[in-house]
Every structure is written in structure tokens, then in C-alpha cells.
Design a protein around this motif. Sequence first.
Motif, PDB file in Angstrom:
ATOM      1  N   LEU A  19       0.866  -0.946  -0.084  1.00 44.18           N
ATOM      2  CA  LEU A  19       0.183   0.151   0.217  1.00 44.18           C
ATOM      3  C   LEU A  19       0.573   1.020   0.235  1.00 44.18           C
ATOM      4  CD1 LEU A  19      -2.702  -0.937   2.847  1.00 44.18           C
ATOM      5  CD2 LEU A  19      -3.248  -1.249  -0.014  1.00 44.18           C
ATOM      6  N   TYR A  20       0.551   2.202  -0.607  1.00 42.05           N
ATOM      7  CA  TYR A  20       1.581   3.588  -1.173  1.00 42.05           C
ATOM      8  C   TYR A  20       0.741   4.850  -0.346  1.00 42.05           C
ATOM      9  CZ  TYR A  20       4.656   0.599  -3.782  1.00 42.05           C
ATOM     10  OH  TYR A  20       5.790  -0.143  -4.098  1.00 42.05           O
ATOM     11  N   SER A  21      -0.661   4.681   0.071  1.00 36.48           N
ATOM     12  CA  SER A  21      -0.875   5.757  -0.196  1.00 36.48           C
ATOM     13  C   SER A  21      -2.858   5.161   0.694  1.00 36.48           C
ATOM     14  CB  SER A  21      -2.072   6.568  -1.566  1.00 36.48           C
ATOM     15  OG  SER A  21      -1.681   7.035  -1.937  1.00 36.48           O
ATOM     16  N   ALA A  22      -3.816   6.178   1.318  1.00 37.25           N
ATOM     17  CA  ALA A  22      -4.914   5.621   2.182  1.00 37.25           C
ATOM     18  C   ALA A  22      -5.416   7.138   2.682  1.00 37.25           C
ATOM     19  CB  ALA A  22      -4.065   5.233   3.651  1.00 37.25           C
ATOM     20  N   ALA A  23      -6.625   7.292   2.910  1.00 36.54           N
ATOM     21  CA  ALA A  23      -7.568   8.727   2.631  1.00 36.54           C
ATOM     22  C   ALA A  23      -8.731   7.791   4.114  1.00 36.54           C
ATOM     23  CB  ALA A  23      -8.167   8.914   1.732  1.00 36.54           C
ATOM     24  N   TRP A  24      -9.799   8.769   4.319  1.00 32.68           N
ATOM     25  CA  TRP A  24     -11.072   8.021   5.135  1.00 32.68           C
ATOM     26  C   TRP A  24     -11.848   8.724   3.921  1.00 32.68           C
ATOM     27  CZ3 TRP A  24     -12.359   5.604   9.252  1.00 32.68           C
ATOM     28  CH2 TRP A  24     -10.897   5.759   9.994  1.00 32.68           C
ATOM     29  N   LEU A  25     -13.029   7.861   3.554  1.00 31.56           N
ATOM     30  CA  LEU A  25     -14.185   8.079   2.619  1.00 31.56           C
ATOM     31  C   LEU A  25     -14.929   9.322   3.140  1.00 31.56           C
ATOM     32  CD1 LEU A  25     -16.011   7.674  -0.118  1.00 31.56           C
ATOM     33  CD2 LEU A  25     -16.990   6.337   1.107  1.00 31.56           C
ATOM     34  N   PRO A  26     -14.774  10.588   2.497  1.00 33.55           N
ATOM     35  CA  PRO A  26     -16.027  11.935   2.659  1.00 33.55           C
ATOM     36  C   PRO A  26     -17.315  11.073   3.004  1.00 33.55           C
ATOM     37  CG  PRO A  26     -15.204  12.341   0.798  1.00 33.55           C
ATOM     38  CD  PRO A  26     -14.828  10.921   1.068  1.00 33.55           C
ATOM     39  N   TYR A  27     -17.612  10.063   3.581  1.00 34.37           N
ATOM     40  CA  TYR A  27     -18.851   9.187   3.760  1.00 34.37           C
ATOM     41  C   TYR A  27     -20.272  10.673   3.482  1.00 34.37           C
ATOM     42  CZ  TYR A  27     -22.883   5.882   4.371  1.00 34.37           C
ATOM     43  OH  TYR A  27     -24.208   5.229   3.987  1.00 34.37           O
ATOM     44  N   LYS A  28     -20.766  11.788   4.273  1.00 32.36           N
ATOM     45  CA  LYS A  28     -21.306  12.238   4.316  1.00 32.36           C
ATOM     46  C   LYS A  28     -21.452  13.529   2.808  1.00 32.36           C
ATOM     47  CE  LYS A  28     -22.141  13.068   9.045  1.00 32.36           C
ATOM     48  NZ  LYS A  28     -21.785  14.302  10.170  1.00 32.36           N
ATOM     49  N   GLU A  29     -20.556  13.439   2.284  1.00 35.02           N
ATOM     50  CA  GLU A  29     -20.638  14.343   1.539  1.00 35.02           C
ATOM     51  C   GLU A  29     -20.802  13.102  -0.044  1.00 35.02           C
ATOM     52  OE1 GLU A  29     -18.284  14.241   3.421  1.00 35.02           O
ATOM     53  OE2 GLU A  29     -18.866  16.608   3.755  1.00 35.02           O
ATOM     54  N   VAL A 116      -5.536  10.709  -4.056  1.00 34.41           N
ATOM     55  CA  VAL A 116      -6.097  11.403  -3.650  1.00 34.41           C
ATOM     56  C   VAL A 116      -7.912  11.780  -3.721  1.00 34.41           C
ATOM     57  CG1 VAL A 116      -6.425  13.557  -5.251  1.00 34.41           C
ATOM     58  CG2 VAL A 116      -6.742  14.371  -3.217  1.00 34.41           C
ATOM     59  N   VAL A 117      -8.192  12.076  -2.456  1.00 31.99           N
ATOM     60  CA  VAL A 117     -10.107  11.672  -2.455  1.00 31.99           C
ATOM     61  C   VAL A 117     -10.296  13.161  -2.804  1.00 31.99           C
ATOM     62  CG1 VAL A 117     -12.028  10.651  -0.872  1.00 31.99           C
ATOM     63  CG2 VAL A 117      -9.529   9.701  -1.166  1.00 31.99           C
ATOM     64  N   HIS A 118     -11.038  13.604  -3.666  1.00 31.11           N
ATOM     65  CA  HIS A 118     -12.008  14.146  -3.305  1.00 31.11           C
ATOM     66  C   HIS A 118     -13.006  14.418  -2.491  1.00 31.11           C
ATOM     67  CE1 HIS A 118     -15.191  17.368  -4.997  1.00 31.11           C
ATOM     68  NE2 HIS A 118     -13.931  17.672  -5.249  1.00 31.11           N
ATOM     69  N   PRO A 119     -12.804  15.538  -1.568  1.00 30.16           N
ATOM     70  CA  PRO A 119     -13.796  16.396  -0.177  1.00 30.16           C
ATOM     71  C   PRO A 119     -14.964  16.169  -0.507  1.00 30.16           C
ATOM     72  CG  PRO A 119     -11.205  17.770  -0.850  1.00 30.16           C
ATOM     73  CD  PRO A 119     -11.440  16.754  -1.743  1.00 30.16           C
ATOM     74  N   GLY A 120     -15.103  16.636  -1.563  1.00 29.05           N
ATOM     75  CA  GLY A 120     -16.474  16.433  -1.442  1.00 29.05           C
ATOM     76  C   GLY A 120     -17.328  15.525  -2.181  1.00 29.05           C
ATOM     77  N   GLY A 121     -16.783  14.792  -1.657  1.00 30.23           N
ATOM     78  CA  GLY A 121     -17.333  13.400  -2.232  1.00 30.23           C
ATOM     79  C   GLY A 121     -17.215  12.533  -3.547  1.00 30.23           C
ATOM     80  N   PHE A 171      -6.478  18.507  -3.268  1.00 33.52           N
ATOM     81  CA  PHE A 171      -6.884  19.536  -2.906  1.00 33.52           C
ATOM     82  C   PHE A 171      -7.347  20.433  -2.346  1.00 33.52           C
ATOM     83  CE2 PHE A 171      -9.333  16.282  -5.713  1.00 33.52           C
ATOM     84  CZ  PHE A 171      -9.973  16.736  -6.839  1.00 33.52           C
ATOM     85  N   ASN A 172      -7.832  22.281  -2.161  1.00 36.48           N
ATOM     86  CA  ASN A 172      -7.817  22.851  -1.299  1.00 36.48           C
ATOM     87  C   ASN A 172      -9.227  22.171  -0.138  1.00 36.48           C
ATOM     88  OD1 ASN A 172      -9.978  23.388  -3.202  1.00 36.48           O
ATOM     89  ND2 ASN A 172      -9.610  25.113  -2.905  1.00 36.48           N
ATOM     90  N   SER A 173      -9.514  22.972   0.582  1.00 37.23           N
ATOM     91  CA  SER A 173     -10.309  23.090   1.888  1.00 37.23           C
ATOM     92  C   SER A 173     -12.051  22.835   0.714  1.00 37.23           C
ATOM     93  CB  SER A 173     -10.621  23.111   2.548  1.00 37.23           C
ATOM     94  OG  SER A 173     -10.801  24.540   2.354  1.00 37.23           O
ATOM     95  N   ASP A 174     -12.445  23.003   0.381  1.00 38.50           N
ATOM     96  CA  ASP A 174     -13.162  23.564  -1.031  1.00 38.50           C
ATOM     97  C   ASP A 174     -13.478  22.233  -1.600  1.00 38.50           C
ATOM     98  OD1 ASP A 174     -12.377  25.459  -2.366  1.00 38.50           O
ATOM     99  OD2 ASP A 174     -13.208  26.854  -1.739  1.00 38.50           O
ATOM    100  N   SER A 175     -12.517  21.888  -2.259  1.00 39.44           N
ATOM    101  CA  SER A 175     -12.207  20.926  -3.400  1.00 39.44           C
ATOM    102  C   SER A 175     -12.648  21.800  -5.146  1.00 39.44           C
ATOM    103  CB  SER A 175     -13.713  19.780  -3.153  1.00 39.44           C
ATOM    104  OG  SER A 175     -13.808  19.567  -2.005  1.00 39.44           O
ATOM    105  N   SER A 176     -12.371  23.480  -5.047  1.00 43.45           N
ATOM    106  CA  SER A 176     -12.332  24.000  -6.122  1.00 43.45           C
ATOM    107  C   SER A 176     -11.296  24.074  -6.605  1.00 43.45           C
ATOM    108  CB  SER A 176     -13.066  25.151  -5.657  1.00 43.45           C
ATOM    109  OG  SER A 176     -11.577  25.637  -4.476  1.00 43.45           O
ATOM    110  N   VAL A 177      -9.937  23.790  -6.196  1.00 44.73           N
ATOM    111  CA  VAL A 177      -8.458  23.699  -6.727  1.00 44.73           C
ATOM    112  C   VAL A 177      -7.925  22.302  -6.303  1.00 44.73           C
ATOM    113  CG1 VAL A 177      -6.603  25.060  -6.918  1.00 44.73           C
ATOM    114  CG2 VAL A 177      -8.421  26.583  -6.646  1.00 44.73           C
ATOM    115  N   LEU A 178      -7.367  21.955  -6.796  1.00 39.82           N
ATOM    116  CA  LEU A 178      -6.187  21.104  -8.235  1.00 39.82           C
ATOM    117  C   LEU A 178      -4.958  21.142  -7.720  1.00 39.82           C
ATOM    118  CD1 LEU A 178      -5.548  18.184  -7.855  1.00 39.82           C
ATOM    119  CD2 LEU A 178      -6.252  17.656 -10.637  1.00 39.82           C
TER     120      LEU A 178
END
Length: 399
Positions: A19-29, A116-121, A171-178
Motif C-alpha cells: 500500500l502506498y496511499s490511504a485516505a478516509w472516505l467523505p461519507y456524508k458528502e 487523492v480523494v475528492h473532499p466533496g465526495g 485538493f484545497n479544502s472546498d474542492s475548488s482547486v487541484l
Amino acid sequence: MGKSREADPQSLQKYGVPLYSAAWLPYKELRSNLQSHDDHVDSSKQQEQQQEEEETPKPSASSHEHYVVLAGGGGEGSSGIPNAVLLSCFDFSSNSLSSQPVAKLGLGSQLPYRMVVHPGGDGVICAFPSSCRFFDWDEVKDNEDHKLGLKPSKKVLTQLEDVGQQLALAFNSDSSVLAVGGEDGNLRVFKWPGMEIILNETQAHASLKDLCFSPDGKFLVSMGQRDLGRVWDVTSSTAVASLPKENDEIFTSCRFSQRSDQAQISCYIDKGASIVTWNTSSWKRVSSKHVAREPVSSFNVSPDGKLLAMGMTQGDVLLVNSTNLRVQTIIRKAHLGIVTALAFSHDSRALVSASMDSSARVTLIEDNKSGMYIAIQIFHPVIDVSAMVGYRPDNSITD
């Protein structure tokens, strides 16, 4: 008689893939997105479903709303080790990670070296040896159960095709920039989801290996393989500051957190790991502290700014108080191999770590004090360094 081997905790699982990458899924989004896209169910069926949901006991959020996303594999060749993106479920109530992935997307001969996982789901971006690809979340209905998965997206990242291996995605925090950083040192910043180019710096570094946005998205910090760090103003698309090294340090990763006027950098040295603190108004280096004596291989910061996490080349995981920079918790031999990735859950209640030994582990977090800063990893061959630092037994540089 020899001592019997202690059983692994349920929060530690091996998945047969380095494994090289890990992230949490933004489940609610994600749930919000899937529900908004489900426009083909007629009103009568919706009423029936609503009635069934009201009559059926709801599963606890702790067992059904926390997923970790993992990526890795054996690369090209005939090793027999698959390349894949995995989705596993974590249950807070029992402190257990699913023994098998709840979903697995095979990727053939292409190794997802970064992710990278998109913060907005919206989905997941994976960096392969020559290009980056976007994958959509998929909801598969199995009888009355709804299972999550991933599928190739119709969205093609044309601007990231045939660009070589990318070593940093953010991604930035509001997912508008990569932001995307390449092995060739090229820094690219795009508006999302339109992929309009904001910044294209072909020689940002000799080789770019890590990126992080400030919480407000105004600044982007880039870290090179062996050179100094650079601070970019995203609005003006210009470099506004440099983060110089001292005493032969080597920066390796960077993170912002929630302390008002500080940034922190982690680095390698020949005698362990240190944390450097920077003022984010003047971008001046203000302090440093030696933290550990082992080589560091991964680094991250909790969303609430309370903790720093350090993954070690020998498999240990350290939790460091961000206020006094003291080691709060050490998980000895959390993994049997190099800790390649660390990610805090969105509520800062847990930390997932991943390793080259194919294992993933979730560690529950005790409450702690908060603050804001940025952190960066560095390598340094001397002992008096203010950054997070590590070394190999043969004194070679670890990335």
C-alpha cells in the motif's frame, strides 16, 4: 516452551497488496451526491422506500459510515501482485477494520502510486506511471443492501495525460482547486472540476514530491526532493516565499493545520526526526524540536490541529502533541514494514496507517489540545535540526 505470538488486533488487516496511499472516505458528502443523482426512482417507489426505511432499524453510523480508501500494488511485471484501489469499512464500536475489502477495483498493470480523494465526495484521482485517471464512486444494489464501489469515470483528465509520474496530488479544502506535482519538478494547479489551468511552473523543483494547501486555500506549499520549500499565492499564481534549509536538511513533506500564525516542517537528519515551526505571516523560521531518533517515512496532521502523526521506516507510528511537540503515543511495530501513508479521519477521532507490508491499521485517538501550523518532512545529516527527520542504518537518504 517459547512464547506464542500475540494475535493481531482487529484494527490491523493485511490485504495482499503493498500500500502506498490511504485516505478516509467523505461519507456524508458522498451519500448526498449519490442521492441527488438518483433521479430515476419514481415518487411511489420513493414513498415505499421511505416507509421501509422508517420500519427498518437503522445501522449505527459507527459501523456503516466510516470507510478507508487504500491504493497500491506490485506494479508492472510478472510478480503476481495485483494493482488495485481498495475500500474497507471501520467500526468504531468494536475498533475493527473489515478483514476483507468491501470493494476492490483492479487496475491491471498500472500501479496507483499516489491517490487523492475528492473532499466533496465526487471520486478519486490516481497517479499512474504516465498519467492520472479519475474514478467515480458507485453504489451497487445487492438485494436490499447498497454497497459502495469505484468505477472508471467518463471524465477524462486530458491535461494530466502523458505527463509522467506525479508524486503529489492535493485538493484545497472546498474542492475548488487541484494541485499536482510531478517527478520532473513540474507544478500544475487547476480549477476543479473544469480543469482550467491556474499555474503551470515547469521548474518549480528538480523533482516535486509533496503539496499542501493552507486551510483558507490562499497558499500552496510545494516540497522538492532535495531543495527548499516554496510558498505560492494561489490567487496571483506567483511564488511569494521560500522555506530555506539549514544544516543540510532535506524536506520531504508538508502539512498545514489550525494554529493561527504558524507553520511546521518535518525533516530527516542522521539522528532522527525533528519539527520546524514557521510564522505564516512573515514565513520566517521561528523554532525547532527534535522528536524521534528513528527514520521517518510518512507524516500528517489531524484536521483539528491537535496532533501530528509520524510513520517510521521500522513500522512504528508516533502521535505528537502539536502544541508542545512532545510524543504523546507510540504504537510499536504498528506494521512490519515501512509506513507509507497516514491519514486522520475527518473528525480527528482515528488515524489510518498503511504499509509496504500490505497492511492497514486504524488507531483510535484520545482527545488533545488544538492549534494551527504547517508541517514538512526533511532529511538532514546533522543532529541539531528543527524539522522532522530520519535516517537509514546505512546513512542513505530515505524518501
